[in-house]
Design an enzyme around this catalytic site. Sequence first.
Site, PDB file in Angstrom:
ATOM      1  N   ASP A  55      17.560-161.575-103.473  1.00  0.00           N
ATOM      2  CA  ASP A  55      18.343-162.811-103.575  1.00  0.00           C
ATOM      3  C   ASP A  55      18.022-163.820-102.478  1.00  0.00           C
ATOM      4  O   ASP A  55      18.014-165.023-102.718  1.00  0.00           O
ATOM      5  CB  ASP A  55      19.844-162.523-103.637  1.00  0.00           C
ATOM      6  N   THR A  56      17.721-163.363-101.272  1.00  0.00           N
ATOM      7  CA  THR A  56      17.395-164.300-100.202  1.00  0.00           C
ATOM      8  C   THR A  56      16.067-165.000-100.476  1.00  0.00           C
ATOM      9  O   THR A  56      15.934-166.204-100.239  1.00  0.00           O
ATOM     10  CB  THR A  56      17.360-163.575 -98.841  1.00  0.00           C
TER      11      THR A  56
END
Length: 120
Positions: A74-75
């Site tokens: 997700d980052t």
Amino acid sequence: MIADLLAFYLTGNIRIERSNASTTGILNLQGTDWNYQLLNKLGLDSEILPKLIFDGEQYGEFYGVPVVAVGTHDTASAIYALEGLDSKTAFLASGSIWHINKLAILPDDAIIHTPRTNPD
């Protein structure tokens, strides 16, 4: 590593995208390959690890359609979503590690009370 599992189901190829692999803690510091020295010290067989691929590379094909890796963590996806990202841009990713960020700013003399798990 759900994205990698889904790609395996579609292509039959076992691969892991680099940003997701980074969450294992067993990549080298450059993030370009597994940390074989660490694996050896831990007594882990590196042969069981999947091939590391980078975003933009193919896992394989599904009925002739390329299955391409994206920044599956997700980052990594959040970074790609930033418009105008340059060397003067900063961002804070705090999602699932918010508690680590919070612990990192506690003063040295902080008193931390641990909740009791047994009321007796």
